[in-house]
Design an enzyme around this catalytic site. Structure first.
Site, short mmCIF file in Angstrom:
data_model
loop_
_atom_site.label_atom_id
_atom_site.label_comp_id
_atom_site.label_asym_id
_atom_site.label_seq_id
_atom_site.Cartn_x
_atom_site.Cartn_y
_atom_site.Cartn_z
N CYS A 116 0.81 -1.23 0.00
CA CYS A 116 0.00 0.00 0.00
C CYS A 116 0.84 1.27 0.00
CB CYS A 116 -0.97 0.00 1.18
SG CYS A 116 -2.28 -1.21 0.96
N HIS A 256 -3.24 7.44 2.96
CA HIS A 256 -3.69 6.18 2.36
C HIS A 256 -5.05 5.79 2.94
CE1 HIS A 256 -3.84 2.17 0.88
NE2 HIS A 256 -3.65 1.61 2.07
N ASN A 286 -10.24 0.41 -0.01
CA ASN A 286 -8.78 0.46 -0.09
C ASN A 286 -8.34 -0.02 -1.47
OD1 ASN A 286 -6.03 0.06 0.09
ND2 ASN A 286 -6.10 -1.02 2.05
O1 UT7 Z 1 -3.77 -0.96 3.44
C1 UT7 Z 1 -2.95 -1.90 4.03
C2 UT7 Z 1 -3.01 -1.84 5.46
N1 UT7 Z 1 -4.28 -2.36 5.94
C3 UT7 Z 1 -4.90 -1.73 6.90
O2 UT7 Z 1 -4.46 -0.68 7.30
C4 UT7 Z 1 -6.08 -2.41 7.52
C5 UT7 Z 1 -5.93 -2.39 9.01
N2 UT7 Z 1 -6.97 -3.11 9.76
C6 UT7 Z 1 -8.23 -2.68 9.80
O3 UT7 Z 1 -8.61 -1.74 9.11
C7 UT7 Z 1 -9.17 -3.36 10.76
O4 UT7 Z 1 -8.42 -4.20 11.60
C8 UT7 Z 1 -10.30 -4.20 10.09
C9 UT7 Z 1 -11.28 -3.28 9.40
C10 UT7 Z 1 -9.69 -5.17 9.11
C11 UT7 Z 1 -11.05 -4.96 11.16
O5 UT7 Z 1 -11.56 -4.05 12.14
P1 UT7 Z 1 -11.29 -4.31 13.70
O6 UT7 Z 1 -11.97 -3.23 14.42
O7 UT7 Z 1 -9.80 -4.44 13.88
O8 UT7 Z 1 -12.03 -5.66 13.93
P2 UT7 Z 1 -11.46 -7.02 14.55
O9 UT7 Z 1 -10.68 -7.75 13.53
O10 UT7 Z 1 -10.82 -6.72 15.86
O11 UT7 Z 1 -12.81 -7.79 14.81
C12 UT7 Z 1 -13.79 -7.32 15.75
C13 UT7 Z 1 -15.00 -8.22 15.68
C14 UT7 Z 1 -14.64 -9.70 15.73
O12 UT7 Z 1 -15.66 -10.35 16.46
P3 UT7 Z 1 -15.45 -10.73 18.01
O13 UT7 Z 1 -14.24 -11.63 18.04
O14 UT7 Z 1 -15.24 -9.43 18.71
O15 UT7 Z 1 -16.73 -11.41 18.35
C15 UT7 Z 1 -14.69 -10.13 14.29
O16 UT7 Z 1 -14.99 -11.51 14.15
O17 UT7 Z 1 -15.67 -8.02 14.43
C16 UT7 Z 1 -15.82 -9.28 13.75
N3 UT7 Z 1 -15.69 -9.04 12.32
C17 UT7 Z 1 -16.73 -8.70 11.54
N4 UT7 Z 1 -18.03 -8.53 11.81
C18 UT7 Z 1 -18.85 -8.17 10.78
C19 UT7 Z 1 -14.58 -9.07 11.55
N5 UT7 Z 1 -14.88 -8.77 10.29
C20 UT7 Z 1 -16.21 -8.53 10.25
C21 UT7 Z 1 -17.10 -8.16 9.22
N6 UT7 Z 1 -18.40 -7.99 9.53
N7 UT7 Z 1 -16.69 -7.96 7.95
#
Ligand code: UT7
Length: 331
Positions: A116, A256, A286
């Site tokens: 990225c 970004h 993204n």
């Molecule tokens: O460009 C390259 C660099 N990439 C980035 O900068 C991306 C960086 N990461 C992120 O933007 C975020 O980590 C994500 C958007 C990918 C995920 O958001 P998060 O707030 O970090 O969520 P998480 O992975 O901590 O998950 C929180 C909860 C989990 O459930 P529990 O374990 O709390 O019950 C996940 O299973 O949200 C759940 N979850 C979802 N729920 C609905 C994960 N993905 C989804 C989804 N829809 N798509």
């Protein structure tokens, strides 16, 4: 003679027609519009659906948009850099194909891959060629067809990425406008948290790994998120300090577009008001190498000569950095 600086003198862009909305994703994986919107800021992304069309298709369209807008003769372009994490093919250069297709027949060309951060690092490379005095027309394109390696059954990744391209022309400037300073970094220890494991030279695809979907992108979102927030904010703060800039001096932050919360955290670290923060993640998600030029394209009509823009990016590898640039023209 005054020092040559490298200025952006034109912008072009292209995104595919098809809109993959949060509502459509709700029918594909266990997710919902409210979760995606609050956690990422994304409402829809564009997807290149046509078979046989790869990243070069997007890159050519964006470059063509720039060429038409600026009325450039493509024969005058001396170098074409395609910043991309999703080249058309292995072994064959996407940039060479793109350059020939747009009629840049006098140019040399190469791909630049830094996940990225590809476009951000490309800005540094393109500028260096100009500052050297050897080249006067460098075309930098950021293009990615992320849909080519996304698993649309994996809700952790398929809600984030989209396809798109943007192009900018770098030319010499004698008024001190253009790229002023840069802080660019990488740390290979981050590789395990964001990668498409199979399909490269370490792990060629086999029938078994293909069936298990190991050629798709995998992301350990939380770790990437934490590193993105810390590192993007850190280099942004440092580049301001190093150039004696306060939040009042900054006209725009072009960060970004990976997650609205990461962008807001970076802006907040340098106390930048929301009106100065470029944002279009809701429309495209993204797009990896295309996010920064797509921002410039969407905000071009609001940019004024002399505007001080801070660019920032973070991506797989890990790779990250910040660039300070003075805008060179009024639209
Ligand atoms: O460009 C390259 C660099 N990439 C980035 O900068 C991306 C960086 N990461 C992120 O933007 C975020 O980590 C994500 C958007 C990918 C995920 O958001 P998060 O707030 O970090 O969520 P998480 O992975 O901590 O998950 C929180 C909860 C989990 O459930 P529990 O374990 O709390 O019950 C996940 O299973 O949200 C759940 N979850 C979802 N729920 C609905 C994960 N993905 C989804 C989804 N829809 N798509």
């Amino acid at each position: 003679m005054s020092k040559i600086t490298a200025a952006i003198t034109g912008v072009g862009a292209y995104v595919p027609e098809y809109r993959l909305t949060n509502q459509i994703l709700e029918t594909m994986v266990d997710t919902n519009d409210e979760w995606i919107t609050t956690r990422t800021g994304i409402k829809e992304r564009r997807i290149l659906k046509e078979e046989g069309k790869g990243t070069s298709f997007l890159a050519i369209k964006a470059a063509q948009d720039l060429i038409d807008k600026k009325g450039i003769d493509p024969k005058d372009i001396e170098l074409v850099i395609v910043a991309t994490a999703t080249p058309d093919m292995k072994a064959a250069s996407t940039a060479a194909f793109t350059a020939t297709h747009i009629g840049a027949i006098n140019a040399f060309s190469f791909d630049l891959e830094a996940a990225c951060s590809s476009f951000l690092f490309g800005m540094s490379v393109a500028s260096s060629y100009i500052e050297s005095g050897k080249y006067k027309n460098v075309l930098l394109i950021g293009a990615d067809k992320n849909s080519s390696f996304i698993n649309y059954k994996d809700r952790a990744t398929c809600i984030i990425f989209g396809d798109g391209a943007g192009a900018v022309l770098f030319e010499p400037n004698h008024e001190g406008l253009g790229l002023q300073d840069e802080i660019l970094r990488s740390n290979g220890e981050g590789r395990e948290f964001l990668q498409a494991t199979y399909g490269g030279s370490s792990y060629p695809i086999t029938a078994d790994t293909f069936n298990e979907g190991k050629h798709y992108v995998f992301q350990e979102g939380r770790t990437v998120f934490k590193n993105a927030v810390f590192n993007m904010a850190d280099v942004t703060e440092r580049i301001l300090e190093r150039n004696n800039l306060t939040n009042d001096d900054i006209s725009w932050l072009a960060a970004h577009q990976a997650n609205k919360r990461i962008i807001e955290a970076t802006a907040s670290r340098v106390s930048l008001e929301p009106a100065k923060v470029m944002m279009n993640i809701h429309k495209y998600g993204n797009t990896t190498s295309a996010t920064l030029p797509l921002l410039l394209h969407d905000y071009e009509s609001q940019l004024k000569k002399g505007d001080k823009i801070i660019f920032a990016a973070f991506g797989g590898g890990f790779t990250w950095g910040s660039i300070y640039l003075k805008w060179a023209y009024n639209s």
